[in-house]
Write a protein that holds these residues in place. Sequence first.
Motif, PDB file in Angstrom:
ATOM      1  N   SER A   1       0.803  -1.226   0.000  1.00  0.00           N
ATOM      2  CA  SER A   1       0.000   0.000   0.000  1.00  0.00           C
ATOM      3  C   SER A   1       0.837   1.279   0.000  1.00  0.00           C
ATOM      4  O   SER A   1       0.283   2.378   0.055  1.00  0.00           O
ATOM      5  CB  SER A   1      -0.947   0.003   1.203  1.00  0.00           C
ATOM      6  OG  SER A   1      -0.202  -0.082   2.399  1.00  0.00           O
ATOM      7  N   ASP A   2       2.139   1.176  -0.088  1.00  0.00           N
ATOM      8  CA  ASP A   2       3.002   2.360  -0.140  1.00  0.00           C
ATOM      9  C   ASP A   2       3.023   2.885  -1.568  1.00  0.00           C
ATOM     10  O   ASP A   2       3.408   2.163  -2.496  1.00  0.00           O
ATOM     11  CB  ASP A   2       4.419   1.985   0.303  1.00  0.00           C
ATOM     12  CG  ASP A   2       5.327   3.192   0.469  1.00  0.00           C
ATOM     13  OD1 ASP A   2       5.011   4.275  -0.059  1.00  0.00           O
ATOM     14  OD2 ASP A   2       6.359   3.039   1.139  1.00  0.00           O
ATOM     15  N   PRO A   3       2.607   4.146  -1.782  1.00  0.00           N
ATOM     16  CA  PRO A   3       2.548   4.665  -3.150  1.00  0.00           C
ATOM     17  C   PRO A   3       3.914   5.006  -3.760  1.00  0.00           C
ATOM     18  O   PRO A   3       4.014   5.203  -4.970  1.00  0.00           O
ATOM     19  CB  PRO A   3       1.692   5.921  -3.012  1.00  0.00           C
ATOM     20  CG  PRO A   3       1.879   6.352  -1.598  1.00  0.00           C
ATOM     21  CD  PRO A   3       2.104   5.099  -0.801  1.00  0.00           C
ATOM     22  N   ARG A   4       4.966   5.058  -2.949  1.00  0.00           N
ATOM     23  CA  ARG A   4       6.289   5.398  -3.485  1.00  0.00           C
ATOM     24  C   ARG A   4       6.813   4.260  -4.337  1.00  0.00           C
ATOM     25  O   ARG A   4       6.867   3.111  -3.893  1.00  0.00           O
ATOM     26  CB  ARG A   4       7.272   5.696  -2.354  1.00  0.00           C
ATOM     27  CG  ARG A   4       6.862   6.899  -1.514  1.00  0.00           C
ATOM     28  CD  ARG A   4       7.770   7.080  -0.325  1.00  0.00           C
ATOM     29  NE  ARG A   4       7.658   5.883   0.529  1.00  0.00           N
ATOM     30  CZ  ARG A   4       8.597   5.519   1.395  1.00  0.00           C
ATOM     31  NH1 ARG A   4       9.712   6.206   1.516  1.00  0.00           N
ATOM     32  NH2 ARG A   4       8.421   4.445   2.136  1.00  0.00           N
ATOM     33  N   LEU A   5       7.212   4.578  -5.577  1.00  0.00           N
ATOM     34  CA  LEU A   5       7.730   3.564  -6.490  1.00  0.00           C
ATOM     35  C   LEU A   5       9.232   3.386  -6.258  1.00  0.00           C
ATOM     36  O   LEU A   5       9.963   4.370  -6.149  1.00  0.00           O
ATOM     37  CB  LEU A   5       7.460   3.962  -7.939  1.00  0.00           C
ATOM     38  CG  LEU A   5       5.998   4.151  -8.316  1.00  0.00           C
ATOM     39  CD1 LEU A   5       5.878   4.557  -9.779  1.00  0.00           C
ATOM     40  CD2 LEU A   5       5.190   2.905  -8.044  1.00  0.00           C
ATOM     41  N   PRO A   6       9.703   2.148  -6.196  1.00  0.00           N
ATOM     42  CA  PRO A   6      11.140   1.925  -6.009  1.00  0.00           C
ATOM     43  C   PRO A   6      11.902   2.268  -7.284  1.00  0.00           C
ATOM     44  O   PRO A   6      11.365   2.225  -8.382  1.00  0.00           O
ATOM     45  CB  PRO A   6      11.237   0.437  -5.701  1.00  0.00           C
ATOM     46  CG  PRO A   6      10.042  -0.154  -6.330  1.00  0.00           C
ATOM     47  CD  PRO A   6       8.968   0.895  -6.278  1.00  0.00           C
ATOM     48  N   VAL A   7      13.160   2.590  -7.090  1.00  0.00           N
ATOM     49  CA  VAL A   7      14.022   2.938  -8.212  1.00  0.00           C
ATOM     50  C   VAL A   7      15.236   2.025  -8.168  1.00  0.00           C
ATOM     51  O   VAL A   7      15.849   1.833  -7.116  1.00  0.00           O
ATOM     52  CB  VAL A   7      14.471   4.421  -8.112  1.00  0.00           C
ATOM     53  CG1 VAL A   7      15.423   4.786  -9.233  1.00  0.00           C
ATOM     54  CG2 VAL A   7      13.268   5.345  -8.083  1.00  0.00           C
ATOM     55  N   LEU A   8      15.571   1.474  -9.331  1.00  0.00           N
ATOM     56  CA  LEU A   8      16.752   0.633  -9.436  1.00  0.00           C
ATOM     57  C   LEU A   8      17.980   1.524  -9.354  1.00  0.00           C
ATOM     58  O   LEU A   8      18.165   2.427 -10.170  1.00  0.00           O
ATOM     59  CB  LEU A   8      16.738  -0.133 -10.765  1.00  0.00           C
ATOM     60  CG  LEU A   8      17.950  -1.005 -11.062  1.00  0.00           C
ATOM     61  CD1 LEU A   8      18.072  -2.129 -10.042  1.00  0.00           C
ATOM     62  CD2 LEU A   8      17.850  -1.572 -12.463  1.00  0.00           C
ATOM     63  N   ARG A   9      18.790   1.268  -8.336  1.00  0.00           N
ATOM     64  CA  ARG A   9      20.023   2.040  -8.175  1.00  0.00           C
ATOM     65  C   ARG A   9      21.186   1.258  -8.744  1.00  0.00           C
ATOM     66  O   ARG A   9      21.203   0.031  -8.633  1.00  0.00           O
ATOM     67  CB  ARG A   9      20.292   2.293  -6.689  1.00  0.00           C
ATOM     68  CG  ARG A   9      19.291   3.216  -6.055  1.00  0.00           C
ATOM     69  CD  ARG A   9      19.717   3.549  -4.650  1.00  0.00           C
ATOM     70  NE  ARG A   9      18.944   2.711  -3.733  1.00  0.00           N
ATOM     71  CZ  ARG A   9      19.320   2.423  -2.509  1.00  0.00           C
ATOM     72  NH1 ARG A   9      20.452   2.858  -2.039  1.00  0.00           N
ATOM     73  NH2 ARG A   9      18.573   1.671  -1.746  1.00  0.00           N
TER      74      ARG A   9
END
Length: 182
Positions: free
Chosen positions: A82-90
């Motif tokens: 439910s977390d709206p923050r999208l992960p980013v591939l680092r």
Amino acid sequence: MISHSRRHCVVELQALPSRIGQIRRIVSAQLRHWQLDPLIDRAALGVTELLGNVHRHAQPDKTCVVEIELRLGRLTVSVIDSDPRLPVLRPVQAGPLETSGRGLALVEALSEAWGVRERSDGPGKVVWFSLTAAPAPVAPTLPVSIAAKPVPEPARTVVVAVDPVTAPVALPVPSPVAVRPG
């Protein structure tokens, strides 16, 4: 809650370290049931990384859903939170002793495709990866030849007392005979 259909499995859980091992076992068992044994290690590792990310980063809670689906020769593993923050591939620039920051890079390396999308049914996101599915090879069954050789039935013997003074005599009998006391 766990629900199963022939090629679909959904598990809802709290992404806590104690539950991640259970989910690995559930995913492994489901893939074994679907005869996708060659995918077990990669799928279990990928779901572990995604659940670890939910545990470390998801806000406001750690509730999530793991969904595995086999469709058209492709296994897709999704983790929905439910977390709206999208992960980013680092880019992986961590030192050899670094213990975090490699989850999505690892998912990218072990899968044929992966991605992130917003949930269509409310706040949150879906992080998924897919693997080409091929059933586990079945060992060929070899024909077994059995050579049957008839064995003659052993001869039967009956002990008959000829004379009470002399010893009993054994006589061969070719077939079953009823002996009456007389």
